[in-house]
Design an enzyme around this catalytic site. Structure first.
Site, PDB file in Angstrom:
ATOM      1  N   LYS A  16       0.848  -1.195   0.000  1.00 27.36           N
ATOM      2  CA  LYS A  16       0.000   0.000   0.000  1.00 27.36           C
ATOM      3  C   LYS A  16       0.886   1.248   0.000  1.00 27.36           C
ATOM      4  O   LYS A  16       1.890   1.289   0.728  1.00 27.36           O
ATOM      5  CB  LYS A  16      -0.912  -0.034   1.236  1.00 27.36           C
TER       6      LYS A  16
ATOM      7  N   SER B 280      -9.910   2.180   2.606  1.00 28.66           N
ATOM      8  CA  SER B 280      -9.009   2.882   1.739  1.00 28.66           C
ATOM      9  C   SER B 280      -7.984   1.971   1.040  1.00 28.66           C
ATOM     10  O   SER B 280      -7.341   2.413   0.097  1.00 28.66           O
ATOM     11  CB  SER B 280      -8.229   3.922   2.554  1.00 28.66           C
TER      12      SER B 280
ATOM     13  N   SER C 184     -10.431   0.077   6.924  1.00 28.23           N
ATOM     14  CA  SER C 184      -9.803   0.055   5.600  1.00 28.23           C
ATOM     15  C   SER C 184      -9.092  -1.232   5.206  1.00 28.23           C
ATOM     16  O   SER C 184      -8.642  -1.352   4.064  1.00 28.23           O
ATOM     17  CB  SER C 184      -8.812   1.207   5.470  1.00 28.23           C
TER      18      SER C 184
HETATM   19  N1  GLN Z   1     -13.499   4.752   5.769  1.00 30.09           N
HETATM   20  C1  GLN Z   1     -12.979   5.258   6.986  1.00 30.09           C
HETATM   21  C2  GLN Z   1     -12.574   6.699   6.814  1.00 30.09           C
HETATM   22  O1  GLN Z   1     -12.795   7.225   5.790  1.00 30.09           O
HETATM   23  C3  GLN Z   1     -11.837   4.423   7.460  1.00 30.09           C
HETATM   24  C4  GLN Z   1     -10.618   4.649   6.674  1.00 30.09           C
HETATM   25  C5  GLN Z   1      -9.483   3.814   7.157  1.00 30.09           C
HETATM   26  O2  GLN Z   1      -9.661   2.833   7.862  1.00 30.09           O
HETATM   27  N2  GLN Z   1      -8.290   4.236   6.819  1.00 30.09           N
HETATM   28  O3  GLN Z   1     -12.061   7.295   7.700  1.00 30.09           O
END
Ligand code: GLN
Length: 489
Positions: free
Chosen positions: A78, A159, A183
């Protein structure tokens, strides 16, 4: 599709050790697949030269019988993990062409075990999102398609959408990911993969680009539970460079993995089940039946603070993000847009460098931390967070593992939910609680929806109960018989 791409990580390790093929052959098969699946936009940087050099070095070790636990295994990374000498952007324009002079601890741990770097995977900008559409490099496509409309493009979740799409489409044997509010688990559910967010502190955050430091955790995305066990034990470990790193022995999850829940008490929280769609309800009921048939005891439990978790998350996460992202000022890293004064330089750089969602979070975060609102929002959210922690602690005095759906729906369209940030935030309704309490949470593929799309079940356990989660997930994996390997070619 090459048969090499159909192997699980654990099987590939074994086959490499037995010299059935070489790491160069395996790596080349993955590089070819990356090329043929480029339209999915899962990678923002491919590193074939580095991959082949690492694969050759791995083959020399394997030849001598000196292979380490991940010797010659090609992985996707990532773009949130800093990789020394390799561009790292967190998929934000503001990082420009940032080339870190250091390696994140998690990726260093993987290279030290012989892994091969295929490239950097796409993600929501600074990991803010649930769909991968906030990336500066454009959206990622999910390799899974609706049966009723195979040409309709679906999100892979976010994400960690690039990592998930890459593993699901056999463009990486496994990938690193990170989870601040879901995410790892939500993209795992959307792409039919296994994903685990470990206990806070198990994986070092050193060299991971920070979003919300008290919630961020690294973890793997893989095709099987056994692969997730091997990946996590390879990524995790105490790091003296990181103040919240846990100084605990990392067990050999893979060696201890057995699909066994005999005598385990599994809790089903009422608050997660009251508004489920009919299909998600049957998915959860399937999970309960599989675990019961395997000898677990199912108990209803209550986690009363659940309705407050998401609103609280959307105070704490933006608050921490606004502080963490203050460092992107055009002076020290990445892109810069000049201005007449220093203030202008900051303003021009941040206006041009951050995307809309990141700006929204910085605004919310700055607001809830400002004098006058700090007590009303931030302090109050911290108090609610403590109640969530206590709620889980109470629940775990009664049960060993909690079972819930991972997401309220299957993957949605790339163009859906774009204009409604709150609808997007609701994706994380089942996943944010584990981050708020620092607990391990895992998603395991459990079935398909009526249109043929993957759905996941989530397991949450007490701190450091990863082995229980793996063993429970292995029961679900065996019972669900989900079509993972070689499915999406
Ligand atoms: N979807 C969540 C956010 O937008 C979690 C994102 C994540 O876990 N990095 O904050």
């Amino acid at each position: 599709m090459s048969d090499l791409l159909k192997l699980s990580l654990v099987d590939a390790v074994k086959a490499l050790t037995e010299k059935k093929f070489t790491s160069v052959e395996l790596t080349k098969a993955y590089l070819a697949q990356m090329e043929s699946k480029r339209a999915l936009n899962a990678y923002v940087l491919e590193t074939p030269g580095i991959a082949l050099d690492q694969a050759k070095a791995a083959d020399i070790r394997l030849q001598k019988g000196e292979g380490r636990t991940l010797e010659g295994i090609p992985l996707g990374i990532k773009d949130l993990f800093c990789t020394k000498g390799i561009r790292t952007t967190a998929c934000s324009k503001i990082l420009g062409n940032f080339i870190p002079p250091y390696e994140s601890t998690v990726t260093q741990n993987l290279w030290d075990k012989g892994a091969v770097c295929l490239g950097k995977t796409n993600m929501d900008e600074f990991a803010m999102g649930s769909s991968n559409i906030t990336s500066y490099f454009g959206p990622v496509e999910n390799p899974w398609k609706r049966r009723s409309d195979p040409s309709f493009k679906l999100v892979p979740g976010g994400s960690s959408g690039g990592s998930a799409s890459a593993v699901a489409a056999s463009m990486a044997i496994a990938a690193t990911a990170s989870d601040t509010g879901g995410s790892i688990r939500q993209p795992a559910a959307f792409c039919g993969l296994v994903g685990i967010k470990p206990t806070y502190g198990l994986c070092s955050r050193w060299g991971m680009i920070a979003f919300a430091s008290s919630l961020d955790q690294a973890g793997p995305l893989t095709r099987t539970v056994a692969d997730a066990a091997l990946m996590l034990q390879s990524m995790a470990g105490f790091d003296e460079k990181e103040a919240t790193s846990l100084n605990v022995e990392i067990p050999n999850y893979l060696a201890n993995l057995k699909a066994d829940v005999k005598g385990l008490k599994i809790g089903i929280p009422l608050e997660y089940t009251d508004k489920l769609s009919p299909r998600i309800r049957t998915l959860l009921e399937d999970g309960m039946r599989w675990l019961k048939d395997a000898g677990a005891e199912i108990r209803e439990i209550s986690l009363k603070t659940t309705p407050y978790a998401l609103p609280t998350y959307y105070i704490i996460a933006p608050a921490e993000a606004s502080a963490n992202l203050a460092r992107y000022d055009g002076v020290r890293y990445g892109a810069r847009v000049d201005g007449a004064s220093l203030d202008d330089l900051y303003e021009n750089t941040r206006t041009a460098g951050f995307g809309d969602e990141v700006k929204r979070r910085i605004m919310i975060g700055t607001y809830v931390l400002s004098a006058g609102y700090y007590d009303a929002y931030y302090i109050r959210a911290q108090k609610v967070r403590q109640l969530i922690v206590q709620d889980f602690a109470r629940a775990f005095s009664d049960v060993d593992v909690i079972l819930t759906p991972t997401t309220p729906t299957a993957a949605f369209g790339i163009d859906e939910k774009v204009t409604d940030p709150v609808a997007m935030y609701l994706n994380d309704i089942f996943t944010v609680t584990a981050n708020m309490a620092g607990l391990p949470g895992m998603s395991v593929p459990a079935g398909l929806d009526d249109d043929g799309l993957p759905l996941g079940l989530q397991l949450i356990g007490p701190a450091l109960s990863e082995q229980h989660l793996f063993n429970t997930a292995a029961v679900i994996e065996a019972a669900a018989n989900f079509p993972v390997l070689g499915q999406k070619d």
